[in-house]
Design an enzyme around this catalytic site. Structure first.
Site, mmCIF file in Angstrom:
data_model
loop_
_atom_site.group_PDB
_atom_site.id
_atom_site.type_symbol
_atom_site.label_atom_id
_atom_site.label_comp_id
_atom_site.label_asym_id
_atom_site.label_seq_id
_atom_site.Cartn_x
_atom_site.Cartn_y
_atom_site.Cartn_z
ATOM 1 N N HIS A 285 6.198 -16.346 3.889
ATOM 2 C CA HIS A 285 4.843 -15.848 3.702
ATOM 3 C C HIS A 285 4.735 -15.189 2.330
ATOM 4 O O HIS A 285 5.501 -14.273 2.036
ATOM 5 C CB HIS A 285 4.543 -14.814 4.810
ATOM 6 C CG HIS A 285 3.103 -14.454 4.956
ATOM 7 N ND1 HIS A 285 2.403 -13.758 3.997
ATOM 8 C CD2 HIS A 285 2.232 -14.678 5.959
ATOM 9 C CE1 HIS A 285 1.165 -13.568 4.419
ATOM 10 N NE2 HIS A 285 1.030 -14.111 5.600
ATOM 11 N N HIS A 328 4.608 -4.427 7.720
ATOM 12 C CA HIS A 328 4.761 -4.011 6.336
ATOM 13 C C HIS A 328 4.584 -2.504 6.185
ATOM 14 O O HIS A 328 3.797 -1.886 6.896
ATOM 15 C CB HIS A 328 3.707 -4.730 5.484
ATOM 16 C CG HIS A 328 3.884 -4.560 4.010
ATOM 17 N ND1 HIS A 328 5.066 -4.790 3.362
ATOM 18 C CD2 HIS A 328 3.016 -4.175 3.048
ATOM 19 C CE1 HIS A 328 4.924 -4.565 2.076
ATOM 20 N NE2 HIS A 328 3.681 -4.177 1.862
ATOM 21 N N GLU A 334 -3.954 0.701 0.967
ATOM 22 C CA GLU A 334 -4.818 -0.456 1.168
ATOM 23 C C GLU A 334 -6.058 -0.094 1.987
ATOM 24 O O GLU A 334 -5.955 0.323 3.142
ATOM 25 C CB GLU A 334 -4.051 -1.562 1.903
ATOM 26 C CG GLU A 334 -2.752 -1.969 1.229
ATOM 27 C CD GLU A 334 -1.895 -2.887 2.090
ATOM 28 O OE1 GLU A 334 -2.343 -3.243 3.198
ATOM 29 O OE2 GLU A 334 -0.780 -3.242 1.667
ATOM 30 N N HIS A 359 -4.758 1.700 5.436
ATOM 31 C CA HIS A 359 -3.326 1.882 5.627
ATOM 32 C C HIS A 359 -2.808 2.538 4.361
ATOM 33 O O HIS A 359 -2.616 1.876 3.336
ATOM 34 C CB HIS A 359 -2.644 0.534 5.899
ATOM 35 C CG HIS A 359 -3.229 -0.188 7.079
ATOM 36 N ND1 HIS A 359 -3.618 -1.498 7.031
ATOM 37 C CD2 HIS A 359 -3.510 0.244 8.330
ATOM 38 C CE1 HIS A 359 -4.103 -1.869 8.201
ATOM 39 N NE2 HIS A 359 -4.052 -0.816 9.006
ATOM 40 N N HIS A 365 1.957 -1.114 9.144
ATOM 41 C CA HIS A 365 0.841 -1.911 9.650
ATOM 42 C C HIS A 365 1.282 -3.356 9.760
ATOM 43 O O HIS A 365 2.353 -3.751 9.293
ATOM 44 C CB HIS A 365 -0.398 -1.778 8.768
ATOM 45 C CG HIS A 365 -0.158 -2.066 7.315
ATOM 46 N ND1 HIS A 365 0.476 -1.178 6.462
ATOM 47 C CD2 HIS A 365 -0.482 -3.141 6.554
ATOM 48 C CE1 HIS A 365 0.533 -1.683 5.248
ATOM 49 N NE2 HIS A 365 -0.030 -2.887 5.277
#
Length: 428
Positions: A285, A328, A334, A359, A365
């Site tokens: 990813h 993460h 963010e 976050h 999160h």
């Protein structure tokens, strides 16, 4: 005022709404054509390197200094641009703007949710929501603190600026540079959305590195307006934002009286649906930085004052890979919003169009439990994530929250519940 566009990002543009009103050889001739007044609007220090020097030469009916003294608007300041002051380490999520369809104009309908840094030091960002149904009439706005990045979510906007007109619909963004006068009006019923108020370096396109010449947002898809002006006299009001405070001054004419202009300090818009997504075609990813549309760099290379990132429609083809965004913890902070559709990491509800989430730095999160189970067990075939558009304002500094952000009915009290059903699967 006529609405037309010029294509490009970072270009030096020239535009005149009447033939022969733009001086050809000098920026400030002894007498400008047709009795216009030359005026320079600077977006950078005079001695900034040429590649980063931002300016616009304006040729207007009257000098913009023609207004009465500014007086403070303390009540409106407290209601709209109330300064974020509280740190909160919790993951937070919000419903859409609680004042949708209230009869108010653009400035009256702004509410600050989170912010970091400050306008005094020219670093950081504040994130606002806007919601309004009324036009601004004879009132105009100027933000001396930072650039406004508009993210339209419902309703079509008309943004009338000193340099011309932008029309912005959901799925598009617009940027009005710091210090430029403008007015925002609804073109289709009520309008709501998000604003990223950037106090730091002006937004620019990210470097492409190994991607090469093509990919992400292309400069030719950014549109700047052509010259258009208002020749109006009467009782007008200019609202200015200075160091987080609103002030207003009376004027005898419209401040949007620029007949011709040239320069590279311009408002612009961009259609997010034209973003050329780069994604993995093998396994694993990619980090979300691959979805950066615009970046405001800091003095630390590779670490942004703020990145504007989107999560648009895209094909998912990676093999042997957990495809949704991974769990993460980030040194960056963010703030996310959803323009339309469903975000692929939160498929069990709660994160809805017009809402937002935060976050903060090192707040863990990732996907909710339902999304994780489905993505872990699904047969991996190529499929397209479609009919969705989420975005993120990512900052190197932690976001503070406002009292408005913590108001009951606006903040969701049960956000953490979406992660409470994970089971321990490991067996020694």
């Amino acid at each position: 005022m006529e609405k037309l566009y010029q294509s490009g990002f970072g270009n030096h543009f020239s535009s005149e709404s009447r033939p022969g009103t733009l001086p050809l050889d000098q920026n400030s001739p002894q007498k400008a054509p047709h009795g216009l007044y030359p005026e320079q609007l600077s977006g950078s220090a005079f001695t900034a390197p040429r590649a980063h020097n931002l300016y616009a030469w304006l040729y207007r009916l009257r000098p913009s200094v023609m207004h009465k003294a500014f007086t403070p608007m303390k009540d409106l300041t407290a209601k709209t641009f109330f300064k974020p002051h509280s740190i909160n380490p919790n993951q937070m999520r919000w419903n859409p703007h609680p004042e949708l369809n209230v009869k108010q104009n653009f400035v009256q309908g702004i509410r600050c949710v989170v912010g970091t840094g400050n306008s005094h030091e020219q670093r950081g960002i504040q994130v606002h929501l806007y919601s309004f149904t009324e036009g601004m009439g004879k009132t105009y706005f100027m933000n001396a603190d930072g650039d406004f990045l508009f993210v339209a979510q419902t309703g079509k906007l008309e943004i009338k600026t000193e340099l011309g007109i932008l029309e912005v619909e959901p799925g598009e963004i617009a940027v009005v540079p710091r210090g430029m006068k403008f007015q925002v009006n609804p073109l289709s019923g009520g309008c709501s959305g998000y604003i990223g108020e950037n106090f730091g370096a002006p937004f620019q396109l990210p470097e492409l590195g190994p991607i090469g010449a093509n990919g992400l947002a292309h400069r030719r898809h950014f549109l700047a307006p052509v010259a258009a002006f208002e020749d109006l006299e009467g009782d007008f009001e200019l609202i200015g934002k200075f160091a987080g405070e609103l002030w207003h001054a009376k004027m005898g004419h419209s401040p949007l009286d620029v007949v011709a202009w040239h320069g590279n300090y311009v408002p612009y818009k961009y259609d997010l649906r034209k973003f050329n997504t780069i994604n993995t075609v093998s396994f694993d990813h990619p980090d979300p930085s691959i979805f950066t549309v615009l970046t405001s760099p800091s003095e630390t290379p590779g670490t942004a004052n703020v990145d504007f990132v989107i999560f648009p429609p895209r094909w998912m083809v990676a093999e042997h890979t957990f495809r949704p965004p991974y769990f993460h913890r980030n040194c960056m902070s963010e703030y996310m919003g959803l323009i339309y559709g469903v975000y692929d990491a939160k498929t069990s509800g709660g994160f809805i169009p017009g809402g937002g989430s935060l976050h903060n730095f090192y707040a863990a999160h990732g996907p909710d439990s339902d999304t994780f189970v489905k993505a872990s067990d699904v047969e991996l075939k190529p499929h397209k994530i479609d009919q969705t558009m989420a975005f993120m304002f990512e900052s190197r500094m932690p976001y503070m929250v406002t009292d408005f952000a913590m108001s009951k009915g606006f903040i969701q009290d049960d956000y953490q519940d979406c992660w409470q059903n994970f089971k321990k699967n490991f067996k020694a």
